[in-house]
Design a protein around this motif. Sequence first.
Motif, PDB file in Angstrom:
ATOM      1  N   ARG A 129    -131.149  -9.725  51.104  1.00 17.12           N
ATOM      2  CA  ARG A 129    -130.692 -10.809  49.909  1.00 17.12           C
ATOM      3  C   ARG A 129    -131.047 -12.279  50.510  1.00 17.12           C
ATOM      4  NH1 ARG A 129    -124.689 -11.124  47.560  1.00 17.12           N
ATOM      5  NH2 ARG A 129    -125.592  -9.164  46.401  1.00 17.12           N
ATOM      6  N   VAL A 130    -131.786 -12.914  49.713  1.00 16.30           N
ATOM      7  CA  VAL A 130    -132.191 -14.359  50.183  1.00 16.30           C
ATOM      8  C   VAL A 130    -131.850 -15.390  49.339  1.00 16.30           C
ATOM      9  CG1 VAL A 130    -133.871 -13.698  52.146  1.00 16.30           C
ATOM     10  CG2 VAL A 130    -134.384 -13.875  49.772  1.00 16.30           C
ATOM     11  N   GLU A 131    -131.623 -16.646  49.708  1.00 18.23           N
ATOM     12  CA  GLU A 131    -131.603 -17.754  48.797  1.00 18.23           C
ATOM     13  C   GLU A 131    -133.128 -18.272  48.623  1.00 18.23           C
ATOM     14  OE1 GLU A 131    -128.866 -20.776  49.295  1.00 18.23           O
ATOM     15  OE2 GLU A 131    -127.148 -19.353  48.956  1.00 18.23           O
ATOM     16  N   SER A 132    -133.556 -18.592  47.519  1.00 19.84           N
ATOM     17  CA  SER A 132    -135.211 -18.840  47.275  1.00 19.84           C
ATOM     18  C   SER A 132    -135.414 -19.882  46.163  1.00 19.84           C
ATOM     19  CB  SER A 132    -135.982 -17.638  46.968  1.00 19.84           C
ATOM     20  OG  SER A 132    -137.167 -17.999  47.110  1.00 19.84           O
ATOM     21  N   VAL A 133    -136.381 -20.242  45.936  1.00 19.83           N
ATOM     22  CA  VAL A 133    -136.606 -21.081  44.818  1.00 19.83           C
ATOM     23  C   VAL A 133    -137.820 -20.452  43.948  1.00 19.83           C
ATOM     24  CG1 VAL A 133    -137.656 -23.213  44.003  1.00 19.83           C
ATOM     25  CG2 VAL A 133    -136.184 -22.880  46.045  1.00 19.83           C
ATOM     26  N   CYS A 134    -137.781 -20.461  42.701  1.00 19.67           N
ATOM     27  CA  CYS A 134    -138.667 -19.835  41.788  1.00 19.67           C
ATOM     28  C   CYS A 134    -139.216 -20.774  40.714  1.00 19.67           C
ATOM     29  CB  CYS A 134    -138.194 -18.632  40.837  1.00 19.67           C
ATOM     30  SG  CYS A 134    -137.695 -17.153  41.807  1.00 19.67           S
TER      31      CYS A 134
END
Length: 493
Positions: A220-225
Amino acid sequence: MSRELEQTQRNLKSSEEESHHRLLELEVLYRTASVGLGFLDHELRYVRLNEALAGINGLPVEAHIGRHASEINPELAQIFVPMMEQVLASKQPLLNVEITSAPPCERTWIVNFHPVTNARTFGVSVVFQDITVLKETEDLSTRFGRIVRSSDDAIISITLDGAITSWNPAAEAMFGYPAQEVMGKAISVLATSRNANELSDILGRLQAQQLAEGLPQGERVESVCRRKDGHYIDVLLTVSPIYDRHERLIGASEIVRDITQQKRAQAALLRTNEELRQFAFAAAHDLQEPLRNIGLHAQILDSQHKQNTEADEQVESIIESARRMQTLIRDLLEYTEAVDIHGAQGESIDCNEVCQTALGNLAFAVSDCAAEVSVAPLPTVVAEHAHFIQLFQNLIGNALKYRAKGRHPQIYVSAEQRDGHWVFSVKDNGIGIAPEYHDRIFGVFKRLHGRDVPGTGIGLAICKRIVDHHGGRLWLESEVGGGSTFYFSFPDC
Ligand code: ADP
């Protein structure tokens, strides 16, 4: 006997043997088949049936022979007797009929009915095939499909090469790509230049984990799309492995939650907190200066005008107010510093040692009221050393301060593990607190006592800030006259 006749007899014998053999084979197949097979005569009485059909009816094979279908399993017969009657009347087969038995032991079969008519027999043959598991799997996947379709989170599945194999409506709304446009395309269509390899790295780790340890857990990661329209969104990405029937890793599912608003709110909150902190700090600092002057001048007035009793009293009151305000400001500063925990690095601290330090600081108060303090073995936690001393000192200090008249204070400090947290408790036999004040006392400068008991009402507010900051909770159980137990939870890491 002519040679021809002999040959014909031999042929006949061999074909008899052959037929006998075939019949035996069929008999074995019939008996051991996992599908239920049976034959009922034109009055719908059982003539033959195999173990599997007997099992469906819940009776031994012999118990069926010669008995009417509705005597054997009335509930099931109620459904299929009319069908058999129809087959007998029409002499036409009835194929692939789905029959489900009533709950609680609900089972589903596909049943075929064939009319059997020849010179000797007239009846109906039945074939029951249990498809309960198949149905359950079908139901499950229908239900699962509905959940995926109605989810607010984008749910996407991909192959190990990163090719998109499923794309739910939320993914369409979140990223602006209709399913048909992205199916089979690379998931990197959502990546930004900065995280282009993020997903392939995760897939690589899943594969490596499977080789090393068996079944990988996912990440589980925080990311940007990046959306189709070129805008960026902040997301929380949960990547879970997908296996085939043989537990071979064949791809991954991605659950993508749009956290853009949450991130913005968080950033705004951080900014506001920082501004407030600076404001409180500056205000507390700047207030000290004029306050010192008031105190100083009041003292000068006091020493110069000793004879005037009325003026003396007023000056005394100004001095006292200035002192009190100074104390409040000092406490407010202490509170802002306790809040200023950004920089504080957590370290592994032994709570036994920390509690003893706090008790050392309170040694005078402890001996002054002959308090009995016992401390059970305490754990090691990751926190800021000074904050933990302050926590114990404030709570034990209050237990001493709010002791009941005519009772020696007895204080018990302990900790126990609950649901991934350490729950510490400080229990006293003091005056106790009425339940309606249990929330209020944690507010800044909130106290239930007048000036007769020293204090400004900041101690518990500081404790609460420290505990909150570490993701824990501070609460109490207490009744007036029945002592109090203050609890605080701390993540066990
Ligand atoms: P202070 O002790 O300076 O008033 P605190 O914030 O430590 O400030 O406590 C707030 C109020 O909660 C106290 O004024 C007191 O009325 C109540 N309180 C705190 N601890 C206890 C306790 N152990 N027993 C009874 N009352 C307590």
